[in-house]
Design a protein around this motif. Structure first.
Motif, mmCIF file in Angstrom:
data_model
loop_
_atom_site.group_PDB
_atom_site.id
_atom_site.type_symbol
_atom_site.label_atom_id
_atom_site.label_comp_id
_atom_site.label_asym_id
_atom_site.label_seq_id
_atom_site.Cartn_x
_atom_site.Cartn_y
_atom_site.Cartn_z
ATOM 1 N N VAL A 188 -7.568 3.682 -34.580
ATOM 2 C CA VAL A 188 -8.805 3.595 -35.368
ATOM 3 C C VAL A 188 -10.016 3.907 -34.484
ATOM 4 O O VAL A 188 -10.840 4.770 -34.799
ATOM 5 C CB VAL A 188 -8.941 2.209 -36.048
ATOM 6 N N ALA A 189 -10.087 3.236 -33.334
ATOM 7 C CA ALA A 189 -11.230 3.467 -32.431
ATOM 8 C C ALA A 189 -11.307 4.947 -32.046
ATOM 9 O O ALA A 189 -12.383 5.564 -32.064
ATOM 10 C CB ALA A 189 -11.090 2.608 -31.182
ATOM 11 N N PHE A 190 -10.150 5.504 -31.747
ATOM 12 C CA PHE A 190 -10.076 6.881 -31.287
ATOM 13 C C PHE A 190 -10.532 7.851 -32.389
ATOM 14 O O PHE A 190 -11.379 8.718 -32.166
ATOM 15 C CB PHE A 190 -8.626 7.146 -30.869
ATOM 16 N N PHE A 191 -10.011 7.667 -33.597
ATOM 17 C CA PHE A 191 -10.356 8.606 -34.661
ATOM 18 C C PHE A 191 -11.806 8.483 -35.121
ATOM 19 O O PHE A 191 -12.445 9.480 -35.440
ATOM 20 C CB PHE A 191 -9.377 8.483 -35.841
ATOM 21 N N VAL A 192 -12.321 7.270 -35.123
ATOM 22 C CA VAL A 192 -13.731 7.108 -35.475
ATOM 23 C C VAL A 192 -14.601 7.860 -34.464
ATOM 24 O O VAL A 192 -15.499 8.625 -34.825
ATOM 25 C CB VAL A 192 -14.113 5.609 -35.537
ATOM 26 N N LEU A 193 -14.285 7.668 -33.184
ATOM 27 C CA LEU A 193 -15.077 8.345 -32.155
ATOM 28 C C LEU A 193 -14.935 9.863 -32.245
ATOM 29 O O LEU A 193 -15.912 10.601 -32.084
ATOM 30 C CB LEU A 193 -14.654 7.870 -30.760
ATOM 31 N N LEU A 194 -13.727 10.316 -32.513
ATOM 32 C CA LEU A 194 -13.514 11.765 -32.644
ATOM 33 C C LEU A 194 -14.349 12.322 -33.791
ATOM 34 O O LEU A 194 -14.987 13.359 -33.673
ATOM 35 C CB LEU A 194 -12.036 12.057 -32.926
ATOM 36 N N VAL A 218 -16.088 10.791 -25.571
ATOM 37 C CA VAL A 218 -15.307 11.743 -26.372
ATOM 38 C C VAL A 218 -16.093 13.035 -26.601
ATOM 39 O O VAL A 218 -15.604 14.143 -26.363
ATOM 40 C CB VAL A 218 -14.897 11.103 -27.716
ATOM 41 N N ARG A 219 -17.337 12.888 -27.070
ATOM 42 C CA ARG A 219 -18.153 14.074 -27.345
ATOM 43 C C ARG A 219 -18.369 14.902 -26.078
ATOM 44 O O ARG A 219 -18.362 16.137 -26.123
ATOM 45 C CB ARG A 219 -19.495 13.649 -27.943
#
Lengths: 268, 308
Positions: A188-194, A218-219
């Motif tokens: 969840v954390a990963f996909f939100v940030l992506l 990430v950005r």
């Protein structure tokens, strides 16, 4: 009992190297044995790239110098591939191995901590690099996205990305208490940030979302991977600012990981 | 030189004294049992010996070196096998793969086939770990403990969860290892196991040594009273007996005595002359379990210590 005279040291540099290679072999075996898991990890980035490319790949993005969506997605999913292998996959892997006692069992053997960590790092890097290669080839031959203009810069970004995100994966795994939450929390954390960082929908640099996601690594990895692909003259393939922020996150994460790394399950 | 030597070992967690002034020696090739209820200081002592916990004071030598010194630990782990409970093995690997992986960590490993043979998993060598029964996994645990060819082996309840046949096989394995010169440090809740295997026992209670000795002499067991019991046929009265019984329940007679030879001699001569059967004649000493329970009874009431 002359048998037990302790020489204190019975390993050499060669035997240490052999030890690491031995463990890397079994780390790799463990990864590929779970074919669904392996396919999911490697295939996800490919799947996204192919789907998005098929949907609107040839559209151009006016505020990014009129590059096509394909030009945007290939470096984007290369960055995604690195992060998924080194961050989300690694985090879950470490938490599960720690909480079920697999790590503690390894600790009972003479395999030194550094050798285990180096082996995990190399093995993760192999998976990440495999994805990078597949994505580069699909981009070049499937979507006519040129190879990076500056290979050295590209390789440098890949190495920095792998190292920093591995450190972040290790750091996050050290604060997740159990294997049940490891998967959901990291994905969840990963996909939100992506999402916020513009992997699927390119962001305008001046937008509020870009400013917000600029705080996270990430950005910056997305931007740093894209830089060597830039075909316009005058744009540097070395995105030093973005690389610097990724490295900074990596260093902080490495410190946290080294301080908090534990072998034993929390239940004990 | 002893395989294990512990002198005046102390360890506290805050105000809780987990281990107090514990000393013992274990010679090479011996099977040594460390017993005690949960919270008696067993795990703390063993973790100090394994180098996972720092001691507060005292001297500890494992294979001649101090396990508390970081620089010794890799050398020690190459020569010390540890079998703990409840640690997973990679379920997707086969028995052979896991053993081969671990063998690669050691400078002088035992041949993997030999290990598979020793722990009786030949039929299961190429079966995935997740397909093994609980008992087979326990035997794989032991296999992983001995694959490095250890000089010293820590076994934490090695036969818990095993069926009687597998249990006997594990005992045989432990005896074989001991004969080959491997020192074994055993912890177990089964007193018959301790009696069958150990040549030396230390019982811990509240962090202190409550008793120490061979299983047959522990707590003065070899010197205590002997219980002789049998049933007399109908028609024979208790008063006919040549020895005064200490108790009787119906036809069942029990005699407790210090001089069992004399009592038995008088009893059997009497029975032979009168042609009487002494049905179910048995001569028993206090069992190791009786002694153990007597020694640790006091601490049972407060057995919820901080660590086992």
């Amino acid at each position: 009992m002359s048998v037990i005279t302790p020489p204190r040291k019975d390993h050499t540099r060669t035997s240490d190297l052999r030890l690491v290679l031995h463990q890397v072999r079994y780390e790799q075996k463990a990864f590929w044995i779970n074919k669904v898991g392996a396919l999911f990890t490697i295939g996800f980035s490919v799947l996204f790239l192919v789907m998005l490319g098929a949907t609107n790949g040839k559209q151009t993005i006016s505020y990014l110098g009129n590059i096509t969506n394909d030009d945007y997605y290939v470096p984007g999913f290369i960055a995604y591939g690195i992060m998924s292998a080194c961050f989300s996959m690694l985090t879950v892997n470490i938490v599960v191995r720690r909480e079920t006692g697999l790590l503690k069992r390894l600790r009972l053997t003479p395999l030194p901590t550094w050798a285990l960590l180096v082996s995990i790092f190399i093995s993760t890097a192999i998976v990440a690099v495999a994805q990078v290669v597949v994505l580069l080839l699909i981009g070049r031959f499937g979507y006519a996205v040129p190879f990076p203009r500056e290979w050295l810069a590209f390789l440098f970004v890949i190495v920095v990305g792998i190292a920093s995100f591995t450190a972040m994966g290790m750091a996050i795994s050290s604060v997740i208490p159990n294997q049940e939450t490891a998967g959901p929390v990291t994905s969840v954390a990963f996909f939100v940030l992506l999402f916020l960082s513009g992997l699927w929908f390119p962001l305008q640099a001046s937008s509020g979302l870009a400013k917000f996601s600029n705080f996270f690594p990430v950005r910056h990895l997305l931007l740093a991977v894209r830089a060597p692909f830039e075909q316009q003259p005058g744009v540097s393939p070395w995105a030093w600012h973005d690389l610097g922020i990724v490295v900074a996150w990596g260093i902080v994460a490495a410190v946290v990981a080294m301080r908090r790394f534990r072998w034993s399950p929390h239940r004990n | 030189m002893s395989s294990l030597s512990v002198t005046s070992l102390n360890k506290s967690y805050g105000h809780v004294h987990a281990v107090v002034d514990v000393s013992f020696e274990v010679a090479r090739g011996d099977v040594f049992a460390l017993l005690g209820p949960n919270g008696a200081g067993k795990t703390t002592t063993i973790e100090i010996l394994e180098g996972f916990l720092k001691r507060d004071s005292g001297d500890v030598r494992v294979l001649g070196v101090d396990p508390g010194v970081h620089a010794n630990q890799r050398w020690l782990r190459s020569r010390v096998g540890v079998v703990l409970q409840e640690l997973a093995v990679e379920s997707f690997f086969t028995v052979r793969q896991v053993l081969e992986r671990n063998a690669g960590f050691y400078p002088e490993p035992r041949a993997v086939d030999e290990v598979i043979e020793l722990v009786g998993l030949r039929d299961k060598a190429d079966v995935k770990v997740k397909k093994l029964s609980g008992g087979q996994q326990r035997r794989l645990d032991i296999g992983l403990g001995i694959v490095g060819n250890p000089l010293l082996l820590f076994l934490d309840e090695p036969t818990t969860g095993l069926d009687p046949a597998a249990r006997r096989m594990t005992w045989e394995l432990i005896r074989t290892l001991s004969q080959q010169g491997t020192t074994v440090m055993l912890s177990s809740h089964y007193m018959d196991e301790v009696e069958a295997l150990a040549c030396h026992v230390v019982v811990l209670s509240k962090g202190r040594i409550a008793a120490s000795g061979t299983p047959s002499s522990l707590g003065g067991r070899d010197l205590g009273k002997v219980a002789i019991s049998f049933s007399i046929p109908p028609g024979i009265s208790v008063t006919d007996l040549p020895v005064a019984p200490s108790g009787c329940q119906g036809q069942r007679i029990e005699i407790s005595t210090d001089c069992e030879l004399e009592v038995l001699s008088r009893l059997t001569s009497w029975a032979l002359v009168k042609d009487i059967q002494l049905v179910g004649l048995s001569v028993t000493r206090q069992t190791l379990e009786d002694v153990y329970l007597g020694l640790t009874r006091e601490s049972l009431a407060s057995s919820d210590g901080p660590r086992s």
